[in-house]
Design an enzyme around this catalytic site. Structure first.
Site, mmCIF file in Angstrom:
data_model
loop_
_atom_site.group_PDB
_atom_site.id
_atom_site.type_symbol
_atom_site.label_atom_id
_atom_site.label_comp_id
_atom_site.label_asym_id
_atom_site.label_seq_id
_atom_site.Cartn_x
_atom_site.Cartn_y
_atom_site.Cartn_z
ATOM 1 C CG HIS A 188 -29.340 7.942 5.136
ATOM 2 N ND1 HIS A 188 -28.687 7.379 4.932
ATOM 3 C CD2 HIS A 188 -30.822 7.470 5.352
ATOM 4 C CE1 HIS A 188 -29.313 6.186 4.249
ATOM 5 N NE2 HIS A 188 -30.418 6.514 4.674
ATOM 6 C CG HIS A 223 -20.646 9.910 2.193
ATOM 7 N ND1 HIS A 223 -21.925 9.693 2.833
ATOM 8 C CD2 HIS A 223 -20.623 10.751 4.029
ATOM 9 C CE1 HIS A 223 -22.578 10.180 3.014
ATOM 10 N NE2 HIS A 223 -21.418 11.046 4.447
ATOM 11 C CE LYS A 256 -15.889 -2.356 -0.867
ATOM 12 N NZ LYS A 256 -15.900 -1.028 0.021
ATOM 13 C CB ILE A 257 -20.328 -2.074 -8.179
ATOM 14 C CG1 ILE A 257 -19.213 -3.250 -8.425
ATOM 15 C CG2 ILE A 257 -20.937 -1.241 -9.559
ATOM 16 C CD1 ILE A 257 -18.598 -3.505 -10.190
ATOM 17 N N GLY A 259 -22.611 2.900 -6.178
ATOM 18 C CA GLY A 259 -23.900 3.061 -6.053
ATOM 19 C C GLY A 259 -24.452 1.641 -5.421
ATOM 20 C CG PHE A 260 -24.561 -1.782 -7.034
ATOM 21 C CD1 PHE A 260 -25.736 -2.465 -6.467
ATOM 22 C CD2 PHE A 260 -24.102 -0.817 -7.654
ATOM 23 C CE1 PHE A 260 -26.825 -2.093 -7.825
ATOM 24 C CE2 PHE A 260 -24.890 -1.503 -9.262
ATOM 25 C CZ PHE A 260 -26.470 -1.605 -9.068
ATOM 26 C CG HIS A 262 -25.909 2.126 2.744
ATOM 27 N ND1 HIS A 262 -26.811 2.011 4.542
ATOM 28 C CD2 HIS A 262 -26.246 3.204 2.961
ATOM 29 C CE1 HIS A 262 -26.587 3.135 4.947
ATOM 30 N NE2 HIS A 262 -26.773 4.147 4.056
ATOM 31 N NE ARG A 272 -31.347 6.813 1.126
ATOM 32 C CZ ARG A 272 -30.177 7.576 1.463
ATOM 33 N NH1 ARG A 272 -30.145 8.787 1.668
ATOM 34 N NH2 ARG A 272 -29.292 7.192 1.076
ATOM 35 C CG ASP A 314 -24.858 8.597 -3.487
ATOM 36 O OD1 ASP A 314 -25.525 9.543 -3.570
ATOM 37 O OD2 ASP A 314 -24.262 8.350 -2.567
ATOM 38 N NE ARG A 339 -27.783 14.570 4.715
ATOM 39 C CZ ARG A 339 -27.468 12.536 4.151
ATOM 40 N NH1 ARG A 339 -26.537 12.561 4.534
ATOM 41 N NH2 ARG A 339 -28.150 12.103 3.954
ATOM 42 N NE ARG A 358 -8.468 11.639 23.640
ATOM 43 C CZ ARG A 358 -7.798 10.890 23.357
ATOM 44 N NH1 ARG A 358 -7.955 9.407 23.398
ATOM 45 N NH2 ARG A 358 -5.846 11.419 23.664
HETATM 46 C C1 LIG Z 1 -21.064 1.647 1.355
HETATM 47 C C2 LIG Z 1 -19.454 0.565 2.009
HETATM 48 C C3 LIG Z 1 -18.850 2.013 1.383
HETATM 49 C C4 LIG Z 1 -20.474 -0.052 2.432
HETATM 50 O O1 LIG Z 1 -19.563 -0.599 3.104
HETATM 51 P P1 LIG Z 1 -18.779 -1.515 4.104
HETATM 52 O O2 LIG Z 1 -19.871 -1.492 5.034
HETATM 53 O O3 LIG Z 1 -17.319 -1.021 4.886
HETATM 54 O O4 LIG Z 1 -18.813 -2.748 3.216
HETATM 55 P P2 LIG Z 1 -17.562 -3.871 3.028
HETATM 56 O O5 LIG Z 1 -17.269 -2.365 2.151
HETATM 57 O O6 LIG Z 1 -16.744 -4.257 3.846
HETATM 58 O O7 LIG Z 1 -18.253 -4.775 1.807
HETATM 59 C C5 LIG Z 1 -18.869 -5.634 2.521
HETATM 60 C C6 LIG Z 1 -18.863 -7.676 1.741
HETATM 61 O O8 LIG Z 1 -19.021 -6.690 0.488
HETATM 62 C C7 LIG Z 1 -18.596 -6.210 -0.806
HETATM 63 N N1 LIG Z 1 -18.897 -5.400 -1.209
HETATM 64 C C8 LIG Z 1 -19.810 -3.948 -0.739
HETATM 65 N N2 LIG Z 1 -20.327 -2.900 -1.444
HETATM 66 C C9 LIG Z 1 -19.687 -3.290 -2.428
HETATM 67 C C10 LIG Z 1 -20.058 -2.917 -3.999
HETATM 68 N N3 LIG Z 1 -20.628 -1.580 -3.923
HETATM 69 N N4 LIG Z 1 -18.959 -3.863 -5.178
HETATM 70 C C11 LIG Z 1 -18.645 -4.316 -4.600
HETATM 71 N N5 LIG Z 1 -18.688 -5.140 -4.018
HETATM 72 C C12 LIG Z 1 -19.177 -4.566 -2.538
HETATM 73 C C13 LIG Z 1 -16.924 -6.101 -0.612
HETATM 74 O O9 LIG Z 1 -16.462 -6.164 -1.214
HETATM 75 C C14 LIG Z 1 -16.820 -6.910 0.991
HETATM 76 O O10 LIG Z 1 -17.038 -8.165 0.804
HETATM 77 P P3 LIG Z 1 -15.687 -9.374 1.211
HETATM 78 O O11 LIG Z 1 -16.580 -9.792 2.333
HETATM 79 O O12 LIG Z 1 -16.245 -10.295 -0.302
HETATM 80 O O13 LIG Z 1 -14.725 -8.364 0.872
HETATM 81 C C15 LIG Z 1 -20.099 -0.433 0.509
HETATM 82 O O14 LIG Z 1 -20.853 -0.884 0.204
HETATM 83 C C16 LIG Z 1 -19.606 0.644 -0.736
HETATM 84 O O15 LIG Z 1 -18.245 1.074 -1.784
HETATM 85 N N6 LIG Z 1 -20.550 0.801 -1.942
HETATM 86 C C17 LIG Z 1 -19.798 1.683 -3.434
HETATM 87 C C18 LIG Z 1 -19.736 3.349 -3.097
HETATM 88 C C19 LIG Z 1 -20.701 3.668 -2.637
HETATM 89 O O16 LIG Z 1 -22.088 3.632 -3.019
HETATM 90 N N7 LIG Z 1 -21.014 4.999 -1.841
HETATM 91 C C20 LIG Z 1 -21.743 5.254 -1.166
HETATM 92 C C21 LIG Z 1 -23.311 4.821 -0.328
HETATM 93 S S1 LIG Z 1 -24.416 5.310 0.087
#
Ligand SMILES: CC(C)(COP(=O)(O)OP(=O)(O)OC[C@H]1O[C@@H](n2cnc3c(N)ncnc32)[C@H](O)[C@@H]1OP(=O)(O)O)[C@@H](O)C(=O)NCCC(=O)NCCS
Length: 372
Positions: A188, A223, A256-257, A259-260, A262, A272, A314, A339, A358
């Protein structure tokens, strides 16, 4: 005065490597693997065919798939004293930690470890891929004081993998769905774990070291750890409306929820996830029980309405793995195992065209403090 360079927290949007392996093409909503669409591949190709594509750079002929299957199957056992190492770990050890230790220890059995040539690393990758199902299953069973289940030579790679984790011979539908999940998890682009592996490989460290670092990265719930966290969340509710309430409560608490969302797809559904959603429906059809499917759909609708966020892989892989009878603590190790193929391709590519990672920092601390 030094020129202030642009800083992107989390390296968001930063190009960290040139690669021929994969690309998330957001413009066309495609995951390209060596030029092919991963979603199309997941419908027609097996995991081992993906392994060939990732490591050899092209899809295999039928005879090459058979040769690869034989090669990987013949590498499926772990050294006996290696398993004793896992027995020494405390019983509360998470399988990802046990897997990390087991993977790291395999380095000691490799007499040619200093040979980092692409051909040596490719051979190493095939040997490792052969061992990953046994290592993954053992990382859970040994900690839980269960005897490891030996692979059956008559089964396919994916059927064996499932069998060693669950102790049950899978049906052909279960085998097919599990294999598809491995395809979807195989590669990925540049997630945190792949970046970690490439950073480690860039010091001329070995494949085992690079992958061991990647296990640690992938364990976190931002992740790979998200698939396991999703399942615990689903089990905290019994009905779709209970699940909605649970999500509402978490959102009110600004949690954070799992599974939601990216980093790359942002406000789009991970393509996917849709394939695993279809697989969940197939398994629910077979079981005549749609509870998990309905709960997931209710969660998906609510998150779209409340946050404009969509499921990632996920979210739907978790209930699929539940229906396949895989123990929850193994969901993330299974993701890692799949992976391994992509990670090995990245380590080989990094070694072949290396420049040491670096980067610099934007220093925010004090300057020239006088000693008191
Ligand atoms: C995947 C993830 C880390 C990407 O994060 P990121 O690019 O760093 O994005 P951010 O965490 O900065 O989120 C941006 C905004 O969306 C919100 N958001 C993102 N994912 C969210 C989630 N799963 N649930 C609730 N809010 C979420 C954040 O709170 C943030 O809101 P704000 O701007 O009001 O503060 C993030 O979506 C997440 O934590 N998801 C849940 C864990 C998960 O499913 N991981 C597997 C990834 S494949």
């Amino acid at each position: 005065m030094e020129e202030k360079q642009h800083y992107s927290p989390g390296l968001d949007g930063v190009i960290a490597a040139e690669t021929h392996i994969s690309y998330l093409d957001t413009q066309f909503s495609q995951i390209l693997i060596r030029g092919y669409d991963l979603i199309d591949l997941s419908k027609t190709k097996s995991y081992l065919e993906l392994v060939h594509l990732l490591l050899e750079g092209r899809l295999p002929e039928e005879s090459e798939t058979e040769t690869l299957e034989r090669k990987i199957n013949s590498a499926s056992s772990l050294p006996a004293d290696h398993l004793r190492l896992l027995e020494l770990l405390p019983e509360h050890t998470h399988p990802m930690d046990s897997l990390r230790t087991g993977l790291s220890a395999l380095a000691g059995y490799d007499r040619q470890i200093d040979d980092r040539s692409p051909s040596a690393n490719k051979e190493r990758a095939y040997q490792l891929l052969g061992k990953m199902p046994a290592l993954t299953a053992a990382s859970y069973r040994i900690i839980n004081k269960k005897e490891p289940i030996l692979p059956l030579q008559t089964l396919s790679y994916s059927a064996n993998f499932l069998y060693m984790m669950t102790g049950k011979l899978p049906s052909s539908l279960e085998e097919q769905i599990f294999d598809r999940s491995l395809v979807l998890y195989s590669e990925h682009e540049m997630p945190n774990s792949t970046f970690a592996a490439r950073v480690i490989a860039s010091t001329h460290s070995d494949l085992y070291g690079a992958l061991t670092g990647a296990v640690a990265s992938l364990k976190g719930n931002l992740h790979g750890g998200a698939n396991e966290a999703v399942m615990y969340m689903l089990l905290d509710a019994k009905t779709p409306s209970e699940f909605e309430q649970l999500l509402q409560t978490k959102l009110k608490r600004k949690e954070k929820i799992m599974g939601f969302g990216h980093r790359v797809y942002m406000k789009k559904m991970d393509p996917r996830a849709l394939i695993m959603k279809e697989a969940l429906q197939q398994l629910c059809d077979k079981a005549g029980d749609y509870r998990l499917y309905e709960m997931c759909e209710a969660g998906e609708r609510l998150m779209e309405k409340e946050k404009g966020l969509y499921p990632n892989l996920d979210y739907y892989a978790a209930p699929v793995y539940w229906m396949l009878g895989i123990p929850i603590p193994l969901y993330t190790p299974v993701f890692f195992s799949a992976r391994t193929s992509g990670l090995c391709a990245h380590v080989i590519e990094q070694h072949s065209n290396n420049r040491l990672f670096r980067p610099r920092v934007s220093y925010m601390g004090p300057r020239h403090q006088a000693e008191s």
